[in-house]
Design a protein around this motif. Structure first.
Motif, PDB file in Angstrom:
ATOM      1  N   VAL A  23       0.834  -1.207   0.000  1.00 26.71           N
ATOM      2  CA  VAL A  23       0.000   0.000   0.000  1.00 26.71           C
ATOM      3  C   VAL A  23       0.867   1.255   0.000  1.00 26.71           C
ATOM      4  O   VAL A  23       0.568   2.239  -0.688  1.00 26.71           O
ATOM      5  CB  VAL A  23      -0.957  -0.015   1.204  1.00 26.71           C
ATOM      6  CG1 VAL A  23      -1.712   1.303   1.315  1.00 26.71           C
ATOM      7  CG2 VAL A  23      -1.942  -1.180   1.076  1.00 26.71           C
ATOM      8  N   ASP A  24       1.938   1.234   0.772  1.00 24.14           N
ATOM      9  CA  ASP A  24       2.841   2.397   0.790  1.00 24.14           C
ATOM     10  C   ASP A  24       3.412   2.669  -0.594  1.00 24.14           C
ATOM     11  O   ASP A  24       3.573   3.825  -1.005  1.00 24.14           O
ATOM     12  CB  ASP A  24       3.979   2.172   1.789  1.00 24.14           C
ATOM     13  CG  ASP A  24       3.515   2.223   3.234  1.00 24.14           C
ATOM     14  OD1 ASP A  24       2.394   2.715   3.479  1.00 24.14           O
ATOM     15  OD2 ASP A  24       4.267   1.760   4.108  1.00 24.14           O
ATOM     16  N   ARG A  25       3.723   1.604  -1.327  1.00 24.51           N
ATOM     17  CA  ARG A  25       4.357   1.757  -2.639  1.00 24.51           C
ATOM     18  C   ARG A  25       3.346   2.133  -3.730  1.00 24.51           C
ATOM     19  O   ARG A  25       3.608   2.995  -4.560  1.00 24.51           O
ATOM     20  CB  ARG A  25       5.063   0.447  -3.006  1.00 24.51           C
ATOM     21  CG  ARG A  25       5.730   0.425  -4.378  1.00 24.51           C
ATOM     22  CD  ARG A  25       6.970   1.288  -4.452  1.00 24.51           C
ATOM     23  NE  ARG A  25       7.658   1.143  -5.717  1.00 24.51           N
ATOM     24  CZ  ARG A  25       8.785   0.449  -5.883  1.00 24.51           C
ATOM     25  NH1 ARG A  25       9.337  -0.163  -4.849  1.00 24.51           N
ATOM     26  NH2 ARG A  25       9.358   0.380  -7.066  1.00 24.51           N
TER      27      ARG A  25
ATOM     28  N   GLY B 271      -0.398   2.346  -3.179  1.00 21.91           N
ATOM     29  CA  GLY B 271      -1.646   2.979  -2.758  1.00 21.91           C
ATOM     30  C   GLY B 271      -2.828   2.055  -2.576  1.00 21.91           C
ATOM     31  O   GLY B 271      -3.835   2.440  -1.979  1.00 21.91           O
ATOM     32  N   ARG B 272      -2.714   0.822  -3.050  1.00 21.33           N
ATOM     33  CA  ARG B 272      -3.839  -0.105  -2.917  1.00 21.33           C
ATOM     34  C   ARG B 272      -3.354  -1.527  -3.203  1.00 21.33           C
ATOM     35  O   ARG B 272      -2.211  -1.724  -3.619  1.00 21.33           O
ATOM     36  CB  ARG B 272      -4.959   0.269  -3.882  1.00 21.33           C
ATOM     37  CG  ARG B 272      -4.617   0.097  -5.353  1.00 21.33           C
ATOM     38  CD  ARG B 272      -5.775   0.525  -6.250  1.00 21.33           C
ATOM     39  NE  ARG B 272      -5.600   0.083  -7.616  1.00 21.33           N
ATOM     40  CZ  ARG B 272      -4.952   0.752  -8.556  1.00 21.33           C
ATOM     41  NH1 ARG B 272      -4.403   1.931  -8.253  1.00 21.33           N
ATOM     42  NH2 ARG B 272      -4.853   0.276  -9.780  1.00 21.33           N
TER      43      ARG B 272
ATOM     44  N   GLN C  58     -11.013   0.114   0.123  1.00 19.44           N
ATOM     45  CA  GLN C  58     -11.135   0.361  -1.322  1.00 19.44           C
ATOM     46  C   GLN C  58     -12.553   0.124  -1.824  1.00 19.44           C
ATOM     47  O   GLN C  58     -12.971   0.678  -2.832  1.00 19.44           O
ATOM     48  CB  GLN C  58     -10.209  -0.590  -2.089  1.00 19.44           C
ATOM     49  CG  GLN C  58      -8.747  -0.428  -1.787  1.00 19.44           C
ATOM     50  CD  GLN C  58      -7.907  -1.564  -2.342  1.00 19.44           C
ATOM     51  OE1 GLN C  58      -6.708  -1.519  -2.220  1.00 19.44           O
ATOM     52  NE2 GLN C  58      -8.510  -2.579  -2.937  1.00 19.44           N
TER      53      GLN C  58
END
Length: 330
Positions: A75-77, A79-80, A129
């Motif tokens: 997620v950090d890289r 976003g989802r 999401q």
């Protein structure tokens, strides 16, 4: 798949590696998880050569904290997380009383709890999401049929099938219908599984008959991300085998047991005890295929296996017809 974020565990070898490359070839951003850091870096480079992106995160899926960190880094890289594929798995060969309890426990931690940890880590992300797909790679061995000397592995795959069934029910009851859980049930696949498996049987494993390539399973994963289904059979005679098992479970089981014992295992005492990759990374042993030429040299084996299954079905149908025929009134 273009720009989709896909997490694949077991990405260093076999089905996981093939899945990562197939997704990258369609433009996905793939987060690669396994214990072999050097191999993951190699797979990441291949993902980039195929037009996607590869992001390596060394992970032991038996470690729940490490799996949570895997999800956080994805997620950090990116976003989802759109798709999470649990493909990590290990095996042990031997009768149940030959396999040490500690090794059986480790196998269940990787094969079953590894997938459970993955679901725990990614479901909160997918809930935020509003959608996502979880794909667990189980097996016909355990999901449908069984064979001797692979009890721990079959047990773990059967547990995975049930876990997915329950998880689907719970998501539906919570109204989270846009989060899909899919179970893949491949037949025998040409991967390094048997080279890497622990062996407590005392018998060397001969060449088992592969009926599918890892790339075939990977294509099934890609199709499932686009059209999620609860269970997906993979392999040229998977459906026939399921039908045969439903109609003639006992004779099919006896035939499978005899064939496994007499054909696929060598004599007693010809293999030293080994724990395989239960506790260590596959490293140099990691590979896409197992060298059994699943795509080139199995036509005869496929035909023989399909013939056996079809013959079993027909014999069972004839027996049922005889026993259910018209009866004279008393």
């Amino acid at each position: 798949m273009r720009d989709a974020v896909v997490v694949v565990t077991g990405a260093s070898s076999g089905i996981g590696r093939a899945t990562a490359l197939a997704c990258a070839g369609r433009g996905a951003r793939v987060v690669l998880a396994a214990r072999s850091e050097a191999v993951l870096d190699e797979v990441a480079r291949e993902c980039r050569r195929r037009g996607g992106e590869g992001f390596a995160v060394p992970t032991d899926v038996a470690d729940e904290r490490a799996v949570r960190e895997l999800a956080e880094r994805a997620v950090d890289r990116f976003g989802r997380v759109d798709v999470w594929v649990n493909a990590a798995g290990v095996g042990i060969l031997g009768r149940f009383d030959q396999v040490p309890s500690a090794e059986l426990r480790r196998l269940l931690e990787v094969n079953v709890l590894g997938a459970v940890h993955g679901a725990r880590a990614v479901l909160p992300v997918m809930r935020r999401q509003g959608r996502g797909v979880v794909i667990d790679v189980a097996s016909l061995l355990g999901g449908v049929v069984v064979a001797p000397y692979l009890g721990g592995y079959a047990m773990s795959k059967a547990a995975l099938v049930v876990f997915d069934d329950v998880l689907r029910q719970e998501l539906a009851l919570a109204g989270e219908r846009r989060i899909q859980v899919c179970t893949l049930l491949p037949a025998a696949v040409d991967t390094p599984f048997f080279r890497q498996a622990g062996n407590r049987s005392g018998r060397a494993v001969r060449s088992l008959p592969p009926v599918a390539t890892p790339e075939r399973v990977a294509r099934a994963v890609v199709r499932t991300t686009a059209r999620p289904r609860p269970r997906v059979l993979v392999g040229p005679y998977a459906r026939l085998l399921v039908t045969a098992h439903a109609l003639a479970r006992r004779p099919l089981g006896r035939a499978a047991a005899r064939r496994t014992d007499r054909t696929y295992f060598g004599p007693a005492g010809d293999a030293p005890p080994s724990s395989g990759i239960l506790y260590g990374a596959s490293d140099a042993g990691a590979a896409l295929r197992g060298g059994r030429h699943g795509g080139l040299r199995t036509t005869g084996r496929r035909t023989a296996a399909a013939g056996l299954a079809l013959g079993t079905v027909l014999a069972a149908s004839r027996r049922r017809a005889r026993t259910s025929g018209p009866r004279c009134p008393g």
